[in-house]
Design a protein around this motif. Structure first.
Motif, PDB file in Angstrom:
ATOM      1  N   LYS A 128       0.793  -1.221  -0.062  1.00  0.00           N
ATOM      2  CA  LYS A 128      -0.121   0.119  -0.102  1.00  0.00           C
ATOM      3  C   LYS A 128       0.977   1.365   0.041  1.00  0.00           C
ATOM      4  CE  LYS A 128      -4.113  -1.685   2.189  1.00  0.00           C
ATOM      5  NZ  LYS A 128      -5.200  -1.561   3.434  1.00  0.00           N
ATOM      6  N   LEU A 129       1.898   1.150   0.780  1.00  0.00           N
ATOM      7  CA  LEU A 129       2.852   2.419   0.750  1.00  0.00           C
ATOM      8  C   LEU A 129       3.612   2.680  -0.538  1.00  0.00           C
ATOM      9  CD1 LEU A 129       4.276   1.693   4.484  1.00  0.00           C
ATOM     10  CD2 LEU A 129       2.731   3.495   3.889  1.00  0.00           C
ATOM     11  N   LEU A 130       4.112   1.481  -0.963  1.00  0.00           N
ATOM     12  CA  LEU A 130       4.771   1.850  -2.367  1.00  0.00           C
ATOM     13  C   LEU A 130       3.863   2.113  -3.444  1.00  0.00           C
ATOM     14  CD1 LEU A 130       7.226  -1.348  -2.125  1.00  0.00           C
ATOM     15  CD2 LEU A 130       7.754   1.138  -1.199  1.00  0.00           C
ATOM     16  N   THR A 131       2.574   1.868  -3.620  1.00  0.00           N
ATOM     17  CA  THR A 131       1.577   2.255  -4.530  1.00  0.00           C
ATOM     18  C   THR A 131       0.764   3.638  -4.377  1.00  0.00           C
ATOM     19  OG1 THR A 131      -0.184   0.877  -3.556  1.00  0.00           O
ATOM     20  CG2 THR A 131       1.150   0.009  -5.031  1.00  0.00           C
ATOM     21  N   ARG A 132       1.419   4.175  -3.270  1.00  0.00           N
ATOM     22  CA  ARG A 132       0.618   5.478  -3.084  1.00  0.00           C
ATOM     23  C   ARG A 132       1.043   6.379  -4.206  1.00  0.00           C
ATOM     24  NH1 ARG A 132      -1.871   7.469   1.479  1.00  0.00           N
ATOM     25  NH2 ARG A 132      -2.406   6.107   2.965  1.00  0.00           N
ATOM     26  N   ASN A 138      10.194  10.457  -2.559  1.00  0.00           N
ATOM     27  CA  ASN A 138       9.258   9.238  -2.570  1.00  0.00           C
ATOM     28  C   ASN A 138       8.840   8.957  -1.250  1.00  0.00           C
ATOM     29  OD1 ASN A 138       8.808   7.853  -5.206  1.00  0.00           O
ATOM     30  ND2 ASN A 138      10.835   8.530  -5.579  1.00  0.00           N
ATOM     31  N   LEU A 139       9.771   8.974  -0.164  1.00  0.00           N
ATOM     32  CA  LEU A 139       9.385   8.625   1.228  1.00  0.00           C
ATOM     33  C   LEU A 139       8.096   9.752   1.588  1.00  0.00           C
ATOM     34  CD1 LEU A 139      13.037   7.832   2.625  1.00  0.00           C
ATOM     35  CD2 LEU A 139      10.894   6.207   2.492  1.00  0.00           C
ATOM     36  N   VAL A 140       8.423  10.893   1.332  1.00  0.00           N
ATOM     37  CA  VAL A 140       7.567  11.763   1.723  1.00  0.00           C
ATOM     38  C   VAL A 140       6.200  11.340   1.162  1.00  0.00           C
ATOM     39  CG1 VAL A 140       6.711  14.147   1.581  1.00  0.00           C
ATOM     40  CG2 VAL A 140       9.126  13.565   2.398  1.00  0.00           C
ATOM     41  N   ALA A 141       6.128  11.369  -0.490  1.00  0.00           N
ATOM     42  CA  ALA A 141       4.988  11.063  -1.012  1.00  0.00           C
ATOM     43  C   ALA A 141       4.425   9.909  -1.018  1.00  0.00           C
ATOM     44  CB  ALA A 141       5.261  11.155  -2.560  1.00  0.00           C
ATOM     45  N   ARG A 142       5.026   8.737  -0.085  1.00  0.00           N
ATOM     46  CA  ARG A 142       4.323   7.552   0.365  1.00  0.00           C
ATOM     47  C   ARG A 142       3.935   7.658   1.697  1.00  0.00           C
ATOM     48  NH1 ARG A 142       8.892   4.039  -2.982  1.00  0.00           N
ATOM     49  NH2 ARG A 142       8.005   4.329  -5.126  1.00  0.00           N
ATOM     50  N   HIS A 143       4.272   8.812   2.406  1.00  0.00           N
ATOM     51  CA  HIS A 143       4.059   8.552   3.892  1.00  0.00           C
ATOM     52  C   HIS A 143       2.621   8.938   4.200  1.00  0.00           C
ATOM     53  CE1 HIS A 143       3.612  10.013   8.150  1.00  0.00           C
ATOM     54  NE2 HIS A 143       5.034   9.672   8.340  1.00  0.00           N
ATOM     55  N   PRO A 144       1.939   7.917   4.909  1.00  0.00           N
ATOM     56  CA  PRO A 144       0.253   8.131   5.204  1.00  0.00           C
ATOM     57  C   PRO A 144      -0.432   9.289   5.334  1.00  0.00           C
ATOM     58  CG  PRO A 144       1.422   6.576   6.845  1.00  0.00           C
ATOM     59  CD  PRO A 144       2.177   6.998   5.802  1.00  0.00           C
ATOM     60  N   PHE A 145       0.498  10.173   6.210  1.00  0.00           N
ATOM     61  CA  PHE A 145      -0.147  11.483   6.654  1.00  0.00           C
ATOM     62  C   PHE A 145       0.429  12.721   5.806  1.00  0.00           C
ATOM     63  CE2 PHE A 145       0.011   8.817  10.407  1.00  0.00           C
ATOM     64  CZ  PHE A 145      -1.187   8.708  10.663  1.00  0.00           C
ATOM     65  N   PHE A 146       1.844  12.621   5.306  1.00  0.00           N
ATOM     66  CA  PHE A 146       2.182  13.544   4.415  1.00  0.00           C
ATOM     67  C   PHE A 146       1.447  13.609   3.094  1.00  0.00           C
ATOM     68  CE2 PHE A 146       6.802  12.971   6.342  1.00  0.00           C
ATOM     69  CZ  PHE A 146       6.123  13.454   7.555  1.00  0.00           C
ATOM     70  N   SER A 147       1.191  12.170   2.425  1.00  0.00           N
ATOM     71  CA  SER A 147       0.650  12.137   1.127  1.00  0.00           C
ATOM     72  C   SER A 147      -0.677  12.690   0.824  1.00  0.00           C
ATOM     73  CB  SER A 147       0.745  10.694   0.763  1.00  0.00           C
ATOM     74  OG  SER A 147      -0.135  10.059   1.553  1.00  0.00           O
ATOM     75  N   GLU A 148      -1.443  12.778   1.914  1.00  0.00           N
ATOM     76  CA  GLU A 148      -2.768  13.564   2.014  1.00  0.00           C
ATOM     77  C   GLU A 148      -2.759  14.880   2.125  1.00  0.00           C
ATOM     78  OE1 GLU A 148      -4.826  11.586   0.549  1.00  0.00           O
ATOM     79  OE2 GLU A 148      -3.509  10.054   0.464  1.00  0.00           O
ATOM     80  N   ASP A 149      -1.539  15.717   2.560  1.00  0.00           N
ATOM     81  CA  ASP A 149      -1.445  16.999   2.959  1.00  0.00           C
ATOM     82  C   ASP A 149      -1.481  17.791   1.869  1.00  0.00           C
ATOM     83  OD1 ASP A 149      -1.450  18.478   5.556  1.00  0.00           O
ATOM     84  OD2 ASP A 149       0.088  19.389   4.158  1.00  0.00           O
ATOM     85  N   GLU A 150      -2.013  19.050   1.922  1.00  0.00           N
ATOM     86  CA  GLU A 150      -2.111  19.996   0.721  1.00  0.00           C
ATOM     87  C   GLU A 150      -0.698  20.483   0.380  1.00  0.00           C
ATOM     88  OE1 GLU A 150      -4.088  21.683  -2.372  1.00  0.00           O
ATOM     89  OE2 GLU A 150      -4.705  20.296  -0.708  1.00  0.00           O
ATOM     90  N   LEU A 151       0.238  20.562   1.444  1.00  0.00           N
ATOM     91  CA  LEU A 151       1.570  20.942   1.355  1.00  0.00           C
ATOM     92  C   LEU A 151       2.401  20.167   0.309  1.00  0.00           C
ATOM     93  CD1 LEU A 151       3.713  22.939   2.334  1.00  0.00           C
ATOM     94  CD2 LEU A 151       4.387  21.064   4.223  1.00  0.00           C
ATOM     95  N   VAL A 152       2.368  18.874   0.288  1.00  0.00           N
ATOM     96  CA  VAL A 152       2.877  17.868  -0.551  1.00  0.00           C
ATOM     97  C   VAL A 152       2.208  17.983  -1.884  1.00  0.00           C
ATOM     98  CG1 VAL A 152       3.399  15.371  -0.890  1.00  0.00           C
ATOM     99  CG2 VAL A 152       3.615  16.267   1.352  1.00  0.00           C
ATOM    100  N   LYS A 153       1.110  18.062  -2.034  1.00  0.00           N
ATOM    101  CA  LYS A 153       0.399  18.137  -3.212  1.00  0.00           C
ATOM    102  C   LYS A 153       0.913  19.310  -4.005  1.00  0.00           C
ATOM    103  CE  LYS A 153      -4.104  18.252  -5.672  1.00  0.00           C
ATOM    104  NZ  LYS A 153      -5.541  18.263  -5.456  1.00  0.00           N
TER     105      LYS A 153
END
Length: 516
Positions: free
Chosen positions: A127-131, A220-235
């Motif tokens: 799940k993490l790798l496919t985010r 990639n570690l940031v974009a796959r993190h379950p909390f970072f990846s859903e934050d507007e900052l990363v997007k």
């Protein structure tokens, strides 16, 4: 059911409890309602587990008689007895009354929503790798009129978009990410410039490539993190195409604040933490530290193996080129030399042999790239994650925990000053000012305590995240084995036969020359 309970023989209190907690549609008691009932007993966790194990709730519900049996076991446990079916049989005619309070107050248990398990991070490695998968590619030409800088094309598979970023953009993004998620694992960035003395061992080109790889691992570690990846900052970082992404990132943080200010359960974190959180933290930290140290050694060995493969490729190529140079020498031999015709044939054989060494060199180079991309790079990704966890542990101890202890010390000094002021009369204004400062300090300490518990809450979740990543070790070792197997397969028997054939021809001609 051992120790059968007759509905007609139960105390009125049992029926009152049942009326308060049972489901109005089918008469059963939902398991989550029963679990909330158990929490009102003030019994130990071990006793509650024993009681729950002796009550039939396999389908997620308790029948009326199952609830009555549970109430009897609760009452026995509250009397200091060991709750068991055998003990229950001895008092089946006169069931004891449990201490659960007024049955009318128990109706609220049925109305409560199911407890949300906010502490558990339900993630698998897949799940993490496919985010998301983010590519970071170097733009060939340097930008800038006077001060040249490197630019990267960042492509997110999730958002299906490419943006252009400089190292300074990554730097600001990392800074803001750390401010927003101070209690999470934020990977470190690679250095902006080569450290003093590195130039002697690493070329600028190698440094830039190494930094590109490190930036790719970071994002990639940031974009796959379950909390970072859903934050507007990363997007924003992965999709914003405006002229000033750095201002955009900083403005976003100023508007939202850090995670403690935005997380809905931040001030309630203490309620969700297990009682032995500190012991769990210490055990996990030590285990992850040992894993990190071992994988650092594995990475160092893998790097040496990849380097040896590349060096072997270079040596084979240079060896072949030297044979080619020798075989291409068309200068005529002096009259004193003998066996001119044999030497001519021998030179052609040398040139032919040089081609086989070029093939072997290419195979060795491919092996080196596989070892670097499939093994070393994956090891580095895993190590980046483990190091960020160790950094988080240090931030917790040196940051919010240290500030909390310092605030308590300051508060103690203020209280002593206040006691001194009551013994030795001082001006009313100065006493009131000191009282105001004490109240402010109390509020600050309360906030720090809440932050400390939230920091532990996040640390517990991040520890789960590290363990979710641990299966990547099997991926890495599998890639290592496959790389070695493929390397041996690619040195095909045909390549070896051609090389040996050329060698034997050369050896035969050499024998002819010296026997002439």
């Amino acid at each position: 059911m051992a120790g059968e309970i007759n509905e007609g023989s139960v105390p009125a209190y049992y029926r009152e409890v049942y009326e308060a907690v049972h489901c109005r549609t089918d008469g059963r008691v939902p398991l989550e309602v029963f679990q909330r009932l158990l929490l009102r007993t003030d019994l130990s966790k071990a006793l509650l587990t024993q009681i729950a194990e002796q009550v039939d709730s396999s389908d997620g519900f308790l029948s009326k008689l199952s609830l009555y049996k549970a109430l009897a076991l609760i009452a026995l446990a509250q009397q200091g007895k060991q709750p068991s079916a055998k003990l229950l049989e001895n008092c089946i005619q006169e069931l004891p009354k449990p201490q659960l309070g007024d049955p009318r107050d128990l109706g609220a248990l049925r109305m409560q929503p199911a407890q949300e398990d906010v502490l558990t991070v339900s993630q698998t490695l897949d799940k993490l790798l496919t985010r998301d998968t983010v590519q970071v590619e170097l733009i060939p030409e340097k930008k800038g009129l006077f001060l040249k800088h490197v630019e990267y094309q960042v492509t997110s598979q999730r958002y299906k978009i490419s943006v252009y970023r400089r190292y300074s953009d990554f730097d600001v993004f990392h800074e803001v990410l750390l401010q927003r998620f101070a209690y999470r694992v934020v990977p470190a960035l690679p250095p902006k410039r080569m450290l003093k003395g590195v130039l002697t061992n690493v070329s600028e080109r190698e440094f830039i490539e190494g930094r590109r790889r490190a930036l790719c691992r970071f994002i990639n570690l940031v974009a796959r993190h379950p909390f970072f990846s859903e934050d507007e900052l990363v997007k924003t970082f992965l999709t914003f195409n405006g002229s000033d992404v750095q201002t955009k990132l900083r403005d976003h943080y100023k508007k939202t604040g850090d995670e403690f200010m935005t997380n809905r359960i931040a001030t309630l974190a203490k309620e969700y933490l297990p009682a032995d959180i500190q012991a769990q933290f210490s055990t996990s930290r030590e285990m992850i530290r040992n894993i990190h140290n071992s994988f650092q050694k594995l990475r160092d060995r893998a790097e040496k193996m990849a380097e040896r493969s590349k060096e072997n490729a270079t040596d084979l190529l240079m060896f072949g080129r030297e044979l080619s140079t020798l075989g291409s020498d068309a200068s005529s031999l002096p009259s004193l030399a003998s066996s001119q015709s044999s030497w001519g044939t021998l030179r052609r054989a040398l040139k032919s042999l040089s081609v086989e060494f070029a093939v072997l060199s290419d195979k060795a180079a491919q092996q080196g790239r596989r070892e670097e991309d499939d093994v070393v790079e994956k090891l580095n990704l895993f190590l980046d994650l483990l190091q960020s966890y160790r950094d988080l542990c240090e931030r917790h101890e040196k940051g919010v925990l240290h500030e909390h202890q310092r605030a308590l010390h300051k508060y103690g000094m203020m209280k002593r000053q206040m006691m001194s002021a009551t013994v030795q009369p001082k001006e009313q204004a100065s006493v009131e000012q000191l009282e105001s400062r004490i109240i402010q300090q109390e509020n600050a300490i309360q906030t720090m305590e809440l932050r400390n518990y939230f920091s532990l809450f996040c640390l517990h979740q991040e520890t789960q995240l590290i363990f979710a990543y641990l299966p990547i070790t099997s991926h890495i070792l599998g890639a290592f084995v496959n790389s070695q197997v493929q390397g041996h397969r690619e040195v095909r028997p045909a390549d070896v036969r051609r090389c040996l054939s050329s060698y034997f021809v050369l050896h035969f001609l050499q024998g002819c020359i010296f026997s002439a």
